[in-house]
Each structure stands twice: as C-alpha cells, then as structure tokens.
Design a protein around this motif. Structure first.
Motif, PDB file in Angstrom:
ATOM      1  N   GLU A  56     -12.787  24.010  -7.051  1.00 36.03           N
ATOM      2  CA  GLU A  56     -12.893  24.315  -8.475  1.00 36.03           C
ATOM      3  C   GLU A  56     -11.750  23.740  -9.305  1.00 36.03           C
ATOM      4  OE1 GLU A  56     -13.196  28.493  -8.898  1.00 36.03           O
ATOM      5  OE2 GLU A  56     -15.152  28.650  -7.885  1.00 36.03           O
ATOM      6  N   ALA A  57     -10.759  23.155  -8.661  1.00 34.48           N
ATOM      7  CA  ALA A  57      -9.601  22.671  -9.419  1.00 34.48           C
ATOM      8  C   ALA A  57      -8.953  21.497  -8.693  1.00 34.48           C
ATOM      9  CB  ALA A  57      -8.584  23.792  -9.621  1.00 34.48           C
ATOM     10  N   VAL A  58      -8.120  20.784  -9.444  1.00 36.60           N
ATOM     11  CA  VAL A  58      -7.342  19.671  -8.907  1.00 36.60           C
ATOM     12  C   VAL A  58      -5.870  20.055  -8.984  1.00 36.60           C
ATOM     13  CG1 VAL A  58      -6.675  17.263  -9.232  1.00 36.60           C
ATOM     14  CG2 VAL A  58      -9.051  17.952  -9.560  1.00 36.60           C
ATOM     15  N   PHE A  59      -5.137  19.851  -7.897  1.00 34.39           N
ATOM     16  CA  PHE A  59      -3.735  20.248  -7.842  1.00 34.39           C
ATOM     17  C   PHE A  59      -2.850  19.016  -7.666  1.00 34.39           C
ATOM     18  CE2 PHE A  59      -6.358  23.618  -6.061  1.00 34.39           C
ATOM     19  CZ  PHE A  59      -5.955  24.725  -6.802  1.00 34.39           C
ATOM     20  N   PHE A  60      -1.835  18.899  -8.530  1.00 36.17           N
ATOM     21  CA  PHE A  60      -0.835  17.849  -8.376  1.00 36.17           C
ATOM     22  C   PHE A  60       0.264  18.378  -7.459  1.00 36.17           C
ATOM     23  CE2 PHE A  60      -2.998  16.575 -12.189  1.00 36.17           C
ATOM     24  CZ  PHE A  60      -3.002  15.189 -12.113  1.00 36.17           C
ATOM     25  N   LEU A  61       0.596  17.603  -6.439  1.00 37.08           N
ATOM     26  CA  LEU A  61       1.565  18.058  -5.452  1.00 37.08           C
ATOM     27  C   LEU A  61       2.986  17.749  -5.901  1.00 37.08           C
ATOM     28  CD1 LEU A  61      -0.213  16.994  -2.133  1.00 37.08           C
ATOM     29  CD2 LEU A  61      -0.513  19.061  -3.523  1.00 37.08           C
ATOM     30  N   CYS A  62       3.900  18.652  -5.600  1.00 43.24           N
ATOM     31  CA  CYS A  62       5.304  18.470  -5.970  1.00 43.24           C
ATOM     32  C   CYS A  62       5.921  17.322  -5.168  1.00 43.24           C
ATOM     33  CB  CYS A  62       6.095  19.748  -5.700  1.00 43.24           C
ATOM     34  SG  CYS A  62       5.483  21.209  -6.566  1.00 43.24           S
ATOM     35  N   ASP A  63       6.820  16.595  -5.806  1.00 41.75           N
ATOM     36  CA  ASP A  63       7.534  15.517  -5.123  1.00 41.75           C
ATOM     37  C   ASP A  63       8.645  16.092  -4.252  1.00 41.75           C
ATOM     38  OD1 ASP A  63       5.996  13.605  -6.362  1.00 41.75           O
ATOM     39  OD2 ASP A  63       7.379  13.350  -8.035  1.00 41.75           O
ATOM     40  N   ASP A  64       8.842  15.481  -3.110  1.00 36.52           N
ATOM     41  CA  ASP A  64       9.954  15.833  -2.229  1.00 36.52           C
ATOM     42  C   ASP A  64      11.095  14.867  -2.532  1.00 36.52           C
ATOM     43  OD1 ASP A  64      11.773  15.958  -0.042  1.00 36.52           O
ATOM     44  OD2 ASP A  64      10.213  16.848   1.214  1.00 36.52           O
ATOM     45  N   GLN A  65      12.160  15.365  -3.140  1.00 37.30           N
ATOM     46  CA  GLN A  65      13.254  14.493  -3.553  1.00 37.30           C
ATOM     47  C   GLN A  65      13.921  13.795  -2.370  1.00 37.30           C
ATOM     48  OE1 GLN A  65      14.121  13.565  -6.744  1.00 37.30           O
ATOM     49  NE2 GLN A  65      12.146  14.565  -7.075  1.00 37.30           N
ATOM     50  N   ASN A  66      13.967  14.455  -1.215  1.00 35.72           N
ATOM     51  CA  ASN A  66      14.566  13.812  -0.041  1.00 35.72           C
ATOM     52  C   ASN A  66      13.758  12.586   0.379  1.00 35.72           C
ATOM     53  OD1 ASN A  66      16.654  15.697   0.188  1.00 35.72           O
ATOM     54  ND2 ASN A  66      15.384  17.095   1.394  1.00 35.72           N
ATOM     55  N   ILE A  67      12.445  12.710   0.300  1.00 32.29           N
ATOM     56  CA  ILE A  67      11.585  11.580   0.655  1.00 32.29           C
ATOM     57  C   ILE A  67      11.820  10.417  -0.305  1.00 32.29           C
ATOM     58  CG2 ILE A  67       9.173  10.805   0.600  1.00 32.29           C
ATOM     59  CD1 ILE A  67       8.385  13.352   2.004  1.00 32.29           C
ATOM     60  N   PHE A  68      11.945  10.716  -1.596  1.00 37.23           N
ATOM     61  CA  PHE A  68      12.138   9.641  -2.564  1.00 37.23           C
ATOM     62  C   PHE A  68      13.547   9.053  -2.490  1.00 37.23           C
ATOM     63  CE2 PHE A  68       8.147  11.053  -4.232  1.00 37.23           C
ATOM     64  CZ  PHE A  68       7.611   9.915  -4.812  1.00 37.23           C
ATOM     65  N   GLN A  69      14.512   9.845  -2.075  1.00 43.25           N
ATOM     66  CA  GLN A  69      15.848   9.291  -1.846  1.00 43.25           C
ATOM     67  C   GLN A  69      15.802   8.268  -0.715  1.00 43.25           C
ATOM     68  OE1 GLN A  69      18.658   9.456  -3.359  1.00 43.25           O
ATOM     69  NE2 GLN A  69      18.739  11.328  -4.579  1.00 43.25           N
ATOM     70  N   GLY A 115       0.818  -1.209   0.000  1.00 41.60           N
ATOM     71  CA  GLY A 115       0.000   0.000   0.000  1.00 41.60           C
ATOM     72  C   GLY A 115       0.851   1.258   0.000  1.00 41.60           C
ATOM     73  N   SER A 116       1.952   1.229   0.741  1.00 47.57           N
ATOM     74  CA  SER A 116       2.852   2.384   0.774  1.00 47.57           C
ATOM     75  C   SER A 116       3.471   2.632  -0.592  1.00 47.57           C
ATOM     76  CB  SER A 116       3.951   2.159   1.818  1.00 47.57           C
ATOM     77  OG  SER A 116       3.405   2.100   3.119  1.00 47.57           O
ATOM     78  N   MET A 117       3.891   1.560  -1.256  1.00 44.13           N
ATOM     79  CA  MET A 117       4.504   1.725  -2.574  1.00 44.13           C
ATOM     80  C   MET A 117       3.484   2.195  -3.603  1.00 44.13           C
ATOM     81  SD  MET A 117       7.392  -1.301  -2.807  1.00 44.13           S
ATOM     82  CE  MET A 117       6.323  -2.668  -2.327  1.00 44.13           C
ATOM     83  N   ARG A 118       2.250   1.733  -3.474  1.00 40.55           N
ATOM     84  CA  ARG A 118       1.202   2.223  -4.375  1.00 40.55           C
ATOM     85  C   ARG A 118       0.986   3.723  -4.182  1.00 40.55           C
ATOM     86  NH1 ARG A 118      -2.160  -1.497  -6.967  1.00 40.55           N
ATOM     87  NH2 ARG A 118      -1.745  -3.669  -6.416  1.00 40.55           N
ATOM     88  N   LEU A 119       1.000   4.164  -2.929  1.00 44.26           N
ATOM     89  CA  LEU A 119       0.814   5.585  -2.655  1.00 44.26           C
ATOM     90  C   LEU A 119       1.938   6.409  -3.276  1.00 44.26           C
ATOM     91  CD1 LEU A 119      -0.753   7.833  -1.083  1.00 44.26           C
ATOM     92  CD2 LEU A 119       0.848   7.427   0.792  1.00 44.26           C
ATOM     93  N   LEU A 120       3.166   5.902  -3.174  1.00 45.04           N
ATOM     94  CA  LEU A 120       4.322   6.637  -3.680  1.00 45.04           C
ATOM     95  C   LEU A 120       4.461   6.553  -5.200  1.00 45.04           C
ATOM     96  CD1 LEU A 120       6.896   5.493  -0.966  1.00 45.04           C
ATOM     97  CD2 LEU A 120       5.936   7.794  -1.205  1.00 45.04           C
ATOM     98  N   SER A 121       3.721   5.655  -5.828  1.00 44.81           N
ATOM     99  CA  SER A 121       3.915   5.420  -7.260  1.00 44.81           C
ATOM    100  C   SER A 121       3.290   6.492  -8.147  1.00 44.81           C
ATOM    101  CB  SER A 121       3.348   4.049  -7.650  1.00 44.81           C
ATOM    102  OG  SER A 121       1.933   4.036  -7.531  1.00 44.81           O
ATOM    103  N   SER A 122       2.465   7.347  -7.588  1.00 46.72           N
ATOM    104  CA  SER A 122       1.861   8.418  -8.385  1.00 46.72           C
ATOM    105  C   SER A 122       1.781   9.684  -7.547  1.00 46.72           C
ATOM    106  CB  SER A 122       0.463   8.014  -8.867  1.00 46.72           C
ATOM    107  OG  SER A 122      -0.371   7.710  -7.767  1.00 46.72           O
ATOM    108  N   PRO A 123       1.786  10.846  -8.187  1.00 47.75           N
ATOM    109  CA  PRO A 123       1.756  12.101  -7.429  1.00 47.75           C
ATOM    110  C   PRO A 123       0.499  12.208  -6.571  1.00 47.75           C
ATOM    111  CG  PRO A 123       2.274  12.499  -9.746  1.00 47.75           C
ATOM    112  CD  PRO A 123       1.838  11.077  -9.640  1.00 47.75           C
ATOM    113  N   LEU A 124       0.667  12.794  -5.395  1.00 51.16           N
ATOM    114  CA  LEU A 124      -0.505  13.072  -4.575  1.00 51.16           C
ATOM    115  C   LEU A 124      -1.339  14.165  -5.244  1.00 51.16           C
ATOM    116  CD1 LEU A 124       0.627  13.119  -0.824  1.00 51.16           C
ATOM    117  CD2 LEU A 124      -0.634  11.349  -2.047  1.00 51.16           C
ATOM    118  N   ILE A 125      -2.630  14.079  -5.051  1.00 52.66           N
ATOM    119  CA  ILE A 125      -3.551  15.051  -5.647  1.00 52.66           C
ATOM    120  C   ILE A 125      -4.351  15.721  -4.537  1.00 52.66           C
ATOM    121  CG2 ILE A 125      -5.560  15.335  -7.145  1.00 52.66           C
ATOM    122  CD1 ILE A 125      -4.566  13.004  -8.789  1.00 52.66           C
ATOM    123  N   ARG A 126      -4.441  17.025  -4.616  1.00 53.68           N
ATOM    124  CA  ARG A 126      -5.299  17.777  -3.702  1.00 53.68           C
ATOM    125  C   ARG A 126      -6.482  18.305  -4.511  1.00 53.68           C
ATOM    126  NH1 ARG A 126      -2.579  22.854  -1.816  1.00 53.68           N
ATOM    127  NH2 ARG A 126      -1.139  21.367  -0.833  1.00 53.68           N
TER     128      ARG A 126
END
Length: 337
Positions: A112-125, A97-108
C-alpha cells in the motif's frame, strides 16, 4: 578467343560506365547538399531543477521520513560499494551499475505504500574513499547519475568538484544520457551542494543570475552557497518581482512556480543566514501553485515542497509555522509535481 575478348571488353566498359555514373551522382549530390541552407541544430531543453524530489544538490539535514534498511538491503548497498574498490578500467559496466545504484535512495515497495530507505553514512564514506582512490567519475563526461552520486557523497574531493564545475560553466550544452536535456543546471546545483566548492565561482555565478531559466537559478544557488555578499538580496528581489507580476487570485503558473522553487532552493543553501530574505518565500507559500496531474492537466495545490526549505532557513519545526499544510498529519497529502 575473339569472342571471349569481346565479352571481357563489354564487361570492362560496363563496369567503368557504372563507376562514372556513381561518381557523377555523388559529386552532384555533394554539390546540392553544399548549396542547401544549413539546418539549425536542435536546442537542448534545460534540466528542470525544480522537478527533482528532493532537490538535486540540496542536502536537507535532519530528515526523518526514511525507513531503516533491512540486513539484505544493506548487503546490496555494500556489494555495490565493494565493486568500486576495483579500478574503473577493470570494473567498467559493473562499476557504472554500482554507481547508478548508489546515486539514488533505495526504495522498498509495499502493498500500500512506497518507502525510501535511509542512507548508511558509513557505506557512503567507504564509497567516497574508493571513488577517490580509483578515480571513478573523473574520466569521461558526467551525466545524471554522476551528479546525483557526487551530491550524495559526504565530502567529494576537490578533483570531483572541479569536474562538476567544468560542466556547470561549460560554454556548450552537456547532454544527458537518457533524455535530450542540458545538464548544466543540474551541475550547478550539485556544485552548490559541495561544501566550500562554490566559493571560487561565486563572482561569475552572481553575474549570471536570472530567474528566466534554470541556468540562471542554478547560478543563484552557486552564488549563495559560495557566499557572495549580494547574492541573497538579489535572489529576494527577483523572487519579489516575479511574484508581483503574477495575476492575483489564481495559482502560480507552472513555469513561474519552478523558477521560484529553484530560487527558494538558493535561499536554503544559506541556511539561517537567509532569515532576513524569506519574505517572497513566505508569500509563495501563502498561495497555491499549479501541479501537473498528467492526464488530468494542471491542478492547484499548496506548495508543500517548500516546507523543508523554510524549516531549514528558520531552524524551527515546520509544524510551528502558520503553514498548516506542512504538517504531515494534515491533508492534502502528496507533493505537487
């Protein structure tokens, strides 16, 4: 006593008769099934690389269309990463489940709109370190989320690259875990995205290049990313030939559009080295393409999804090109589907 024996004898005879009939039925059915003509195995449809937004396996540097995550959203990602610190045998479903969550950008989702959240490179490292240390994704078969996650890691390990290559060049279809799709094209795009991983497979991939399907265009992406000396010229030629074969005046049909998009992605893997081969990409961008508007059928739209690819190749702001529809402040808005 004699009456009891007769009853028992009758029961035994009845049981044996039933068993005999059952065996005869099963043998007859088996014989009949063996004589029936075998039914062909249903073919899996190939994964459509062009349908992924942004393209799976193609990292577009310098994207500024994301929204910084909040403290809570960052904590959610960090929690998912912390789970991967445990071996796969312990984390199991929680780890998946954790890997599925990390496999695509989080969405807020706003009102009126949908926002794709920026990736944190430190987290992915950190995620990459835990995945490598605990051999996540190395056991079992890779599916969509595995390829997507590997494509998002800063520098996947050689073991993960080999795992992806096994799927990419498998002789048998690699079925998805949700839809009946052959994931080998997705594996090929993912392999192309791993820096340096495509080189050992460039020659084989070059021999499999075609613009007929996503397997062939995925091979083109590997060949270009792997630095095959003739790959860019072949991609350019195939794109030219397909464009010339299409009717003049109308939008590029949906199937042909997808193959051209995937070949354009192959060009983008070469970055500035593809500058001398962008002729067919520019020709495509001078035309409209079919876009699937679901219940409304196909509609004609400009190929806006090609804008970041051309920008990556030319290394100039897309707003400085002649394609005004690439300017985010200019309509029509929305990406073609």
């Amino acid at each position: 006593m004699m009456a009891l024996r007769r009853v028992l004898f009758t029961i035994v005879v009845a049981v044996f008769s039933t068993l005999s009939l059952s065996v005869a039925f099963l043998l007859g059915r088996s014989s009949w099934e063996n004589e029936r003509p075998s039914q062909p195995i249903r073919q899996l449809a190939a994964y459509e690389l062009a349908r992924a937004i942004p393209p799976h396996g193609l990292k577009l540097a310098g994207r500024d269309d994301c929204t910084p995550p909040t403290e809570t959203e960052t904590a959610l990602l960090q929690t998912a990463v912390d789970v991967l610190a445990f071996p796969h045998e312990m984390s199991r479903s929680l780890g998946n489940g954790s890997m599925r969550l990390l496999s695509s950008p989080l969405i807020r989702r706003g009102e009126e709109a949908v926002f794709f959240l920026c990736d944190d490179q430190n987290i992915f490292q950190t995620a990459q370190m835990y995945i490598q240390e605990n051999e996540h994704l190395l056991k079992g078969r890779l599916t969509e989320f595995g390829f997507a996650l590997i494509g998002r890691l800063p520098s996947p390990s050689a073991d993960l690259a080999r795992k992806v290559a096994e799927s990419a060049f498998s002789d048998t279809p690699q079925e998805s875990d949700s839809l009946r799709r052959d994931l080998r094209p997705l594996a090929r795009a993912t392999l192309a995205s791993i820096k340096g991983a495509s080189t050992p497979y460039a020659d084989r991939a070059f021999s499999e290049i075609t613009i007929e399907n996503s397997m062939g265009t995925g091979a083109a992406q590997i060949a270009v990313a792997g630095g095959h000396p003739q790959a860019l010229a072949k991609v350019e030629l195939l794109m030219d030939q397909l464009l010339v074969s299409l009717p003049v005046g109308g939008p590029v049909p949906w199937d042909q559009r997808n193959r051209l998009y995937e070949m354009a992605q192959a060009l983008a893997f070469a970055g500035p080295a593809a500058k001398d081969h962008v002729g067919p990409l520019k020709e495509l961008m001078n035309r409209e393409v079919e876009s699937n508007a679901t219940i409304f059928g196909m509609v004609s739209l400009p190929p806006r999804r090609m804008c970041p690819l051309l920008e990556q190749i030319l290394q100039v702001p897309i707003t400085e090109t002649e394609y005004t529809y690439c300017d985010p402040s200019v309509g029509p808005f929305g990406l073609e589907q």
